[in-house]
Scaffold this motif. Structure first.
Motif, short mmCIF file in Angstrom:
data_model
loop_
_atom_site.label_atom_id
_atom_site.label_comp_id
_atom_site.label_asym_id
_atom_site.label_seq_id
_atom_site.Cartn_x
_atom_site.Cartn_y
_atom_site.Cartn_z
N ASP A 120 -8.87 -2.35 -10.93
CA ASP A 120 -9.39 -1.00 -11.13
C ASP A 120 -8.79 -0.01 -10.13
OD1 ASP A 120 -11.07 -1.51 -13.37
OD2 ASP A 120 -12.44 -2.56 -12.03
N GLY A 121 -7.73 -0.44 -9.47
CA GLY A 121 -7.00 0.46 -8.58
C GLY A 121 -7.63 0.65 -7.21
N HIS A 122 -8.44 -0.34 -6.79
CA HIS A 122 -9.10 -0.22 -5.48
C HIS A 122 -8.57 -1.24 -4.48
CE1 HIS A 122 -11.91 2.58 -7.19
NE2 HIS A 122 -12.32 1.69 -8.09
N GLU A 125 -11.49 -9.69 5.93
CA GLU A 125 -10.69 -9.62 4.71
C GLU A 125 -9.34 -9.00 5.00
OE1 GLU A 125 -13.46 -8.62 1.55
OE2 GLU A 125 -11.82 -7.81 0.37
N GLY A 126 -8.34 -9.42 4.27
CA GLY A 126 -7.01 -8.82 4.35
C GLY A 126 -6.43 -8.77 2.95
N CYS A 127 -5.18 -8.32 2.84
CA CYS A 127 -4.57 -8.17 1.52
C CYS A 127 -3.06 -8.31 1.65
CB CYS A 127 -4.92 -6.79 0.96
SG CYS A 127 -4.19 -6.45 -0.65
N LEU A 128 -2.45 -9.05 0.72
CA LEU A 128 -1.00 -9.23 0.78
C LEU A 128 -0.25 -7.90 0.61
CD1 LEU A 128 -0.65 -12.53 -1.28
CD2 LEU A 128 -0.44 -12.26 1.20
N SER A 129 -0.93 -6.89 0.06
CA SER A 129 -0.30 -5.58 -0.09
C SER A 129 -0.47 -4.70 1.14
CB SER A 129 -0.86 -4.86 -1.32
OG SER A 129 -0.47 -5.55 -2.50
N CYS A 130 -1.26 -5.20 2.11
CA CYS A 130 -1.48 -4.46 3.37
C CYS A 130 -1.20 -5.41 4.53
CB CYS A 130 -2.91 -3.95 3.47
SG CYS A 130 -3.53 -3.09 2.02
N GLU A 176 0.84 -1.19 0.00
CA GLU A 176 0.00 0.00 0.00
C GLU A 176 0.88 1.24 0.00
OE1 GLU A 176 -2.46 0.45 3.45
OE2 GLU A 176 -3.85 1.76 2.40
N GLY A 177 0.51 2.21 -0.83
CA GLY A 177 1.32 3.42 -0.95
C GLY A 177 2.03 3.44 -2.30
N ASP A 178 2.27 2.25 -2.86
CA ASP A 178 2.87 2.16 -4.19
C ASP A 178 1.82 2.61 -5.22
OD1 ASP A 178 5.25 0.12 -5.67
OD2 ASP A 178 3.56 0.90 -6.84
N PRO A 179 2.19 3.54 -6.11
CA PRO A 179 1.20 4.09 -7.05
C PRO A 179 0.58 3.04 -7.98
CG PRO A 179 3.43 4.96 -7.49
CD PRO A 179 3.49 4.20 -6.21
N THR A 180 1.28 1.93 -8.19
CA THR A 180 0.74 0.86 -9.06
C THR A 180 -0.63 0.39 -8.57
OG1 THR A 180 3.02 0.13 -9.33
CG2 THR A 180 1.32 -1.37 -10.10
N ALA A 211 -3.40 -10.33 -7.51
CA ALA A 211 -3.69 -9.65 -8.79
C ALA A 211 -2.38 -9.12 -9.37
CB ALA A 211 -4.68 -8.51 -8.55
N ALA A 212 -2.33 -9.07 -10.71
CA ALA A 212 -1.09 -8.67 -11.38
C ALA A 212 -0.53 -7.31 -10.91
CB ALA A 212 -1.29 -8.67 -12.90
N PRO A 213 -1.37 -6.30 -10.67
CA PRO A 213 -0.80 -5.03 -10.20
C PRO A 213 -0.04 -5.17 -8.88
CG PRO A 213 -3.19 -4.84 -10.51
CD PRO A 213 -2.80 -6.21 -10.96
#
Ligand code: ZN
Length: 150
Positions: free
Chosen positions: A136-138, A86-91, A9-13, A48-50
């Motif tokens: 979609d960047g969310h 829910e969680g996220c590997l980017s967070c 999180e924080g990465d513009p991608t 996800a790819a992003p």
């Protein structure tokens, strides 16, 4: 196969809109294979790819029964609601209760470009929504009712 770095999180991608896949070639297969290895290593259920820095409409899921690959995915039907964790590997380390559809119908292409449909319920539905959102960047936090202290 190779491990890829998961952006945080924080990465513009993570806030950009990914482009559709048009070539179902070895480059795509390499991406999918690398994502599978990266997901397994990270011990997650979806990627996800992003999240590996590639702005293409691709995600994978694995609920313990093998990798499901979704290229150019689209949620074509939603039913009911669920409020679950829910969680996220980017967070890393952050979890929250989100409000999502209870059931979704996914339309996507496989790695060879063949279209398929998949019905998902509960965790699978949450994962499909979560990963499609990434394209979609969310982030999941936009759907959080309350964050959890775990
Ligand atoms: Zn995520």
């Amino acid at each position: 196969m190779a491990l890829r770095n998961i952006v945080k999180e924080g990465d513009p991608t993570l806030s950009k809109i990914s482009r559709p896949v048009t070539e179902f070639d070895e480059r795509l297969w390499q991406l999918l294979d690398d994502m599978a290895e990266t997901l397994e290593k990270a011990d997650g259920v979806g990627l996800a790819a992003p999240q590996v820095g590639v702005l293409r409409r691709v995600f994978i899921m694995n609920f313990g029964e093998g990798v499901i690959e979704a290229v150019n995915p689209e949620i074509v039907d939603r039913k009911g609601t669920q409020e679950e964790q829910e969680g996220c590997l980017s967070c890393p380390g952050e979890y929250g209760i989100t409000r999502r559809p209870k059931k979704v119908k996914l339309k996507a292409q496989d790695r060879h470009g063949k279209w398929f449909y998949m019905n998902g319920e509960d965790l699978v539905a949450r994962c499909i929504c979560h990963e499609t959102d990434h394209l979609d960047g969310h982030l999941f936090k936009e759907h959080v009712i309350r964050m959890l202290d775990i």
